[in-house]
Design a protein around this motif. Structure first.
Motif, short mmCIF file in Angstrom:
data_model
loop_
_atom_site.label_atom_id
_atom_site.label_comp_id
_atom_site.label_asym_id
_atom_site.label_seq_id
_atom_site.Cartn_x
_atom_site.Cartn_y
_atom_site.Cartn_z
N LEU A 187 1.05 -0.98 0.18
CA LEU A 187 0.07 0.15 0.21
C LEU A 187 0.93 1.74 -0.27
O LEU A 187 0.33 2.01 -0.53
CB LEU A 187 -0.82 -0.19 1.02
N ASP A 188 1.91 0.99 0.37
CA ASP A 188 2.86 2.52 0.76
C ASP A 188 3.40 2.25 -1.08
O ASP A 188 3.75 3.97 -0.99
CB ASP A 188 4.58 1.98 1.10
N VAL A 189 3.27 1.36 -2.28
CA VAL A 189 3.63 1.57 -3.47
C VAL A 189 2.68 2.33 -3.55
O VAL A 189 3.08 3.62 -4.79
CB VAL A 189 4.57 0.53 -4.12
N ILE A 190 1.12 1.45 -3.93
CA ILE A 190 0.47 2.14 -4.35
C ILE A 190 -0.71 3.20 -4.39
O ILE A 190 -1.72 3.48 -4.91
CB ILE A 190 -0.28 0.97 -4.94
N ALA A 248 -15.78 2.69 0.39
CA ALA A 248 -14.14 1.93 1.16
C ALA A 248 -14.59 3.33 1.45
O ALA A 248 -14.64 4.24 2.58
CB ALA A 248 -13.73 1.40 2.04
N PHE A 249 -13.15 3.90 0.81
CA PHE A 249 -13.14 5.86 0.31
C PHE A 249 -14.24 6.33 0.13
O PHE A 249 -14.52 7.72 1.67
CB PHE A 249 -12.18 6.01 -0.38
N ALA A 250 -15.51 5.88 -0.19
CA ALA A 250 -16.76 6.62 -0.06
C ALA A 250 -17.36 6.62 0.90
O ALA A 250 -17.93 8.30 1.41
CB ALA A 250 -17.19 6.79 -0.93
N LEU A 258 -13.03 -1.93 6.03
CA LEU A 258 -12.30 -1.37 5.56
C LEU A 258 -12.23 0.06 6.23
O LEU A 258 -11.37 0.68 5.41
CB LEU A 258 -12.46 -1.82 4.49
N GLU A 259 -12.99 0.14 5.94
CA GLU A 259 -13.16 1.52 5.89
C GLU A 259 -12.30 2.62 7.44
O GLU A 259 -11.66 3.71 7.11
CB GLU A 259 -14.72 3.09 5.24
N ASP A 260 -12.53 1.86 7.76
CA ASP A 260 -11.93 2.44 9.66
C ASP A 260 -10.77 2.70 8.93
O ASP A 260 -9.96 2.89 10.04
CB ASP A 260 -12.34 1.83 10.72
N ILE A 261 -10.17 1.01 8.42
CA ILE A 261 -8.35 0.90 8.06
C ILE A 261 -7.93 1.77 7.96
O ILE A 261 -6.88 2.78 8.02
CB ILE A 261 -8.95 -0.63 7.79
N ILE A 262 -8.51 2.46 6.53
CA ILE A 262 -8.19 3.35 5.63
C ILE A 262 -8.26 4.51 6.59
O ILE A 262 -7.04 5.50 6.66
CB ILE A 262 -9.39 3.55 4.78
#
Length: 301
Positions: free
Chosen positions: A167-170, A231-233, A293-297
């Protein structure tokens, strides 16, 4: 108080396992070659400076512990030279002292399949790295018949606040806007594991293993491009999508051994390889930890 010796505590899995075990009241010991790599939260642990491959040091450090967390990983392009040799002294110690080893498994052991892979699925690696992992787990199984206990917790690509790796890369944030360069097609389901969840669940199954050799699959996340965008939304953000520059990696692989090894594992972004975590979820019941997932993000960004 129960004690665990974590080897590789400055790495992603080792760091999170230290936090998860300490949260459950375990005393944490570790052998660290470079103390500067320790985080402030780890300074309360019993830290021994040195190299765990020093047999005398390892033997002394393992006094009064019941669990060894094997979180050691050689450099990605050095697996073929170092992976088995690095594991062996730990396995021999566990056999001699009848210790319990917790080992992080991955999906390299298996051939891609449209069906989720269970703990009883036979190993069928398609790469040299996969064969190395199969050999390592075979050695651990052998040790479980010679005095040691072994628990394998298997997951996918790691996600965590500190040390997101792929994720650091993408995934990038610039001027408050998020962009993800997906290494896979929009409908491909890629397998991820959120490290705090994986490690919290691993702590819980340490005492639930019914055999001297036990494998648990953490179901993690099987995510498409749309799953990430949704999830971002939910957090009120828009995730922009771009293509991952595999062509650059292909060129670099001609000169950089590490990138060459990464390219050999590209199939994981092209074909489905998902773990079935039913055994773990059924065993832990409502104690099973799985963050949205939204909380992880939100936590990582």
């Amino acid at each position: 108080m129960r004690s665990a010796l974590i080897l590789g505590i400055t790495g992603h899995f080792g760091r999170e396992m230290g936090k998860a075990l300490a949260k459950q009241g375990w005393n944490i010991k570790s052998i660290v070659r470079n103390l500067q790599h320790l985080r402030e939260s780890q300074l309360d642990f019993d830290i021994i400076e040195g190299d765990y491959q020093d047999a005398a040091l390892l033997d002394d450090a393992s006094n009064d512990v019941e669990l060894i967390v094997y979180a050691v990983n050689p450099l990605y392009h050095q697996w073929h030279k170092q992976a088995l040799a690095m594991l062996e002294p730990v396995v021999q110690l566990a056999e001699k002292k009848k210790l319990h080893i917790l080992f992080p498994g991955n999906v390299y052991n298996f051939r891609p399949d449209s069906s989720a892979i269970t703990e009883s699925t036979p190993a069928d690696p398609v790469t040299a790295k996969g064969q190395i992992r199969v050999t390592m787990e075979s050695r651990l199984r052998q040790a479980s018949g010679s005095g040691a206990r072994v628990t394998i917790i298997r997951g996918g690509d790691f996600m965590s606040r500190h040390g997101r790796q792929w994720l650091d890369v993408i995934l990038k944030k610039k001027h408050g806007r998020f962009t993800m360069r997906f290494p896979h097609a929009s409908d491909h389901r890629h397998f991820w594991s959120y490290l705090p969840d994986l490690c919290a669940n691993a702590v819980q199954v340490i005492d639930r293993s019914k055999n001297t050799f036990e494998i648990w699959h953490d179901p993690g996340f099987a995510l498409t491009q749309r799953d990430w965008q949704q999830a971002f939304a939910k957090n009120g953000d828009t995730l922009r999508v771009a293509r991952f520059p595999w062509w650059i990696f292909s060129l670099l692989s001609l000169f950089v051994p590490l990138i060459r090894e990464v390219m050999q594992m590209r199939y994981l972004w092209q074909q489905p390889l998902i773990l079935d975590g039913s055994k773990l979820k059924n065993e832990l019941g409502h104690h099973y930890q799985h963050t949205r997932l939204e909380d992880i993000i939100k936590d990582m960004t």
